[in-house]
Scaffold this motif. Structure first.
Motif, PDB file in Angstrom:
ATOM      1  N   LYS A  51     -51.547  51.142  55.277  1.00 34.29           N
ATOM      2  CA  LYS A  51     -52.598  52.166  55.185  1.00 34.29           C
ATOM      3  C   LYS A  51     -52.120  53.538  55.672  1.00 34.29           C
ATOM      4  O   LYS A  51     -52.861  54.261  56.336  1.00 34.29           O
ATOM      5  N   GLU A  52     -50.857  53.859  55.384  1.00 36.30           N
ATOM      6  CA  GLU A  52     -50.340  55.152  55.851  1.00 36.30           C
ATOM      7  C   GLU A  52     -50.517  56.234  54.805  1.00 36.30           C
ATOM      8  O   GLU A  52     -50.396  57.415  55.094  1.00 36.30           O
ATOM      9  N   LYS A 111     -53.150  57.719  52.148  1.00 37.26           N
ATOM     10  CA  LYS A 111     -54.547  57.674  51.709  1.00 37.26           C
ATOM     11  C   LYS A 111     -54.579  57.731  50.187  1.00 37.26           C
ATOM     12  O   LYS A 111     -53.670  58.283  49.570  1.00 37.26           O
ATOM     13  N   LYS A 112     -55.665  57.174  49.635  1.00 37.06           N
ATOM     14  CA  LYS A 112     -55.700  57.090  48.177  1.00 37.06           C
ATOM     15  C   LYS A 112     -55.645  58.471  47.531  1.00 37.06           C
ATOM     16  O   LYS A 112     -55.033  58.656  46.489  1.00 37.06           O
ATOM     17  N   ASP A 113     -56.294  59.474  48.171  1.00 34.50           N
ATOM     18  CA  ASP A 113     -56.259  60.794  47.524  1.00 34.50           C
ATOM     19  C   ASP A 113     -54.909  61.493  47.706  1.00 34.50           C
ATOM     20  O   ASP A 113     -54.590  62.440  46.997  1.00 34.50           O
ATOM     21  N   GLN A 114     -54.135  60.976  48.665  1.00 38.36           N
ATOM     22  CA  GLN A 114     -52.792  61.540  48.844  1.00 38.36           C
ATOM     23  C   GLN A 114     -51.886  61.145  47.677  1.00 38.36           C
ATOM     24  O   GLN A 114     -50.915  61.833  47.372  1.00 38.36           O
ATOM     25  N   SER A 144     -44.482  57.922  53.838  1.00 35.68           N
ATOM     26  CA  SER A 144     -45.054  56.970  54.791  1.00 35.68           C
ATOM     27  C   SER A 144     -44.178  56.929  56.038  1.00 35.68           C
ATOM     28  O   SER A 144     -43.225  57.683  56.148  1.00 35.68           O
ATOM     29  N   VAL A 148     -50.189  51.697  50.845  1.00 39.43           N
ATOM     30  CA  VAL A 148     -51.582  52.125  50.741  1.00 39.43           C
ATOM     31  C   VAL A 148     -52.544  51.086  51.318  1.00 39.43           C
ATOM     32  O   VAL A 148     -53.478  51.427  52.037  1.00 39.43           O
TER      33      VAL A 148
END
Lengths: 164, 427
Positions: free
Chosen positions: B262-263, B265-268, B71, B258
């Protein structure tokens, strides 16, 4: 039936995704369970009796599945002093040999832990509560078997490149 | 004779780059075989991972460290440093060392401080007119500064390995955390003094102080600043156990990075889980097989033999310590810190205790050596990370880092020979 290369690739890709999902699920369940335990203990002054044991088993599973991931990407910790002084060819030979070596050691560990597990299964020993020991420990022969296969495949690939 | 051949062979295989866990496992299997112990025992040894309390902290802190480095935490730290002390060149250097140490303690000593925070500070320091050589050295030394501060993984791992050994002198992880405080502070002070002295002639370009910028930088970090404060006060006061703290911090960092910043992403997250668990998996694997090898060593009475040999030739504790330092610096330069911990600690800890060295003090000495080993030419890991990240020839990184290494070596001697620095707040 003979599989084409693309089919093999797609199977391997699916297997890798499966490994990833197991690891993600394990880690998330560790975090959630640990959190529930903290809340129960601090707010309600009681905890789940078997939570601590389960968490520890999960750490073993996480560690060994992590080992599988590391074998996939050749990211196991190693000492890399000699390879800087090796020629390209020598590097390939040593990579071939090192992978064979790792594959052999892994299969030995897998075999003997399998034998051990069988004895524990017959003795019906228990890990915690009513969970049988052979289930919690089954990750040992399994993960080392997978690692062994990965290292064997890697050495096979190295060999092919050497032959070219 | 056969054993010697096998040992030499295994060392050669290890040096040629085979996965270290397989070499250690081979050694353990050979040892069991020679001692006539059924090889099934390897499963029991590996299962000890599931019987070790505290170990849960290892995957959790690794994961947290990876999340933080993915992040923009490092960018926010840079903004905070610049707006807080950018107008005061001296303070800027001191605060930078402190931030390096905190970042390294949280992200583990994987060199990520150099890549994440160092890479941002490098251009900022160059812009402020610090010399390139000085900046390169400073950033390289940062990769392992903070190793002795909670919750650094090597510090926790030392505690776990030592607790597995049934020592006469018992200690807790908290003792270790407290012991690391003063040595870390002294290192930061010494490096700062060197840095200030080195740059006192320079005309440093300062950033104008702006109250608004400082407020904004603090406001931007409002979710991250409480983290070290809470964690450190919680751990150092004994309010949480380290494993609980690890779980709390992991969930807290997921929430802020997250859902709030919001830095990530959930798929990250899947990638981050995979990368971090690869790392913690390879550490746990080495730990598992090393537990087996340690038992082989103990059955073969290797620590006793080692102590007798050393004791015959060395009488004073201080000679032992100096030789230990030289040996560990060498080990630190060729082995990664985690492998060094699980292989070397079980061998030297009993010897050191026989020489009257407190296990907590030994831990501090051990890790301080490893910290310097990270930046010891020719093979210290930080040197390569820096060379790669800043696109500088490795020889340039060597000469830039050597002054910082010398400063740390002096401090190493001080903390080695004055155990009170580490032990004063314990017992």
């Amino acid at each position: 039936m003979v599989l084409s290369n693309t089919q093999i690739d797609s199977i391997i890709h699916k297997l890798h995704q499966l490994e990833d999902s197991v690891v993600v699920a394990l880690l998330m369940s560790v975090i959630v369970l640990a959190l529930i335990q903290i809340i129960l203990r601090n707010v309600f002054d009681e905890g789940i009796v078997w939570a601590e044991s389960l968490l520890r088993v999960q750490v073993l599973w996480l560690g060994l599945f992590g080992g599988i991931l590391a074998a996939r990407k050749s990211k196991q910790l190693n000492i890399d002093v000699l390879s800087k002084y090796m020629s390209v060819n020598m590097k390939a030979y040593s990579a071939f040999f090192n992978n064979i070596f790792a594959a052999m050691i892994c299969i030995i560990i897998s075999y003997f832990s399998m034998v051990f597990l069988q004895l524990e299964y017959e003795a019906s020993s228990v890990a915690f509560e009513k969970v049988p020991f052979w289930i919690t420990a089954s990750v040992i022969p399994f993960s080392f078997l997978i690692m062994s296969i990965k290292y064997a495949l890697k050495s096979y690939i190295e060999l092919n490149q050497l032959n070219k | 004779m056969l054993t010697i051949t096998v040992v030499i062979l295994l060392i050669l295989i290890a040096l040629s780059g085979a996965p270290l866990f397989s070499v250690i496992a081979a050694g353990a299997l050979y040892g069991f075989y020679i001692a006539g112990i059924d090889l099934q025992v390897i499963a029991i040894e590996i299962y000890r991972i599931a019987e070790t309390p505290l170990l849960i902290a290892l995957p959790l802190f690794t994961f947290t460290g990876y999340l933080l480095s993915e992040s923009n935490t490092s960018q926010r730290m840079l903004n905070l440093i610049q707006s807080m002390v950018g107008w005061m060149p001296g303070a800027m250097l001191v605060v930078t060392f402190v931030f390096f140490a905190i970042f390294t303690a949280f992200t583990g000593a994987s060199g990520v401080t150099i890549v994440a925070l160092g890479a941002l500070l490098y251009p900022a320091l160059i812009k402020a007119k610090y010399s390139e050589k000085f900046t390169l050295g400073m950033v390289t030394s940062s990769g392992s500064l903070g190793l002795l501060l909670a919750p650094s993984l090597p510090l926790i791992l030392y505690g776990i390995v030592a607790q597995q050994m049934d020592l006469e002198i018992q200690f807790t992880l908290n003792d270790l955390f407290i012991a690391g405080l003063m040595p870390s502070a002294i290192m930061i002070i010494a490096l700062s003094i060197y840095a200030l002295y080195k740059n006192k002639q320079l005309k440093i370009k300062t950033v104008n102080f702006s109250n608004r910028n400082l407020q904004k930088a603090i406001w931007d970090m409002r979710w991250e600043i409480p983290m070290p404060v809470l964690l450190l006060s919680g751990i150092y006061s004994g309010l949480f156990v380290i494993s609980e703290a690890a779980a709390l911090i992991a969930i807290y960092v997921i929430i802020i990075e997250v859902f709030i910043y919001k830095e990530i992403k959930k798929d990250q997250i899947i990638n981050i889980v995979r990368e971090s668990m690869t790392m913690s998996g390879s550490i746990l694997l080495i730990l598992a097989v090393s537990l087996a090898l340690t038992n082989v060593f103990i059955d073969a009475e290797l620590p006793e033999t080692l102590f007798e040999i050393i004791n015959e030739n060395i009488e004073s504790k201080y000679t032992f310590l100096i030789l230990l330092n030289i040996f560990l610096l060498f080990i630190g330069a060729i082995l990664d810190i985690f492998s060094a911990l699980v292989i070397i600690v079980p061998l030297i800890l009993p010897v050191a205790i026989n020489f009257g060295i407190h296990p907590v003090h030994l831990g501090v000495i051990f890790l301080a050596n490893m910290q310097i080993g990270y930046m010891t030419p020719p093979v210290g890991m930080n040197l390569f990370i820096s060379s790669y990240r800043f696109k500088k020839p490795i020889s340039e990184v060597y000469s830039a880092s050597i002054p910082f290494m010398l400063v740390l070596l002096v401090i190493l001697l001080v903390i080695t020979y004055i155990p009170e620095i580490s032990l004063i707040f314990i017992e």
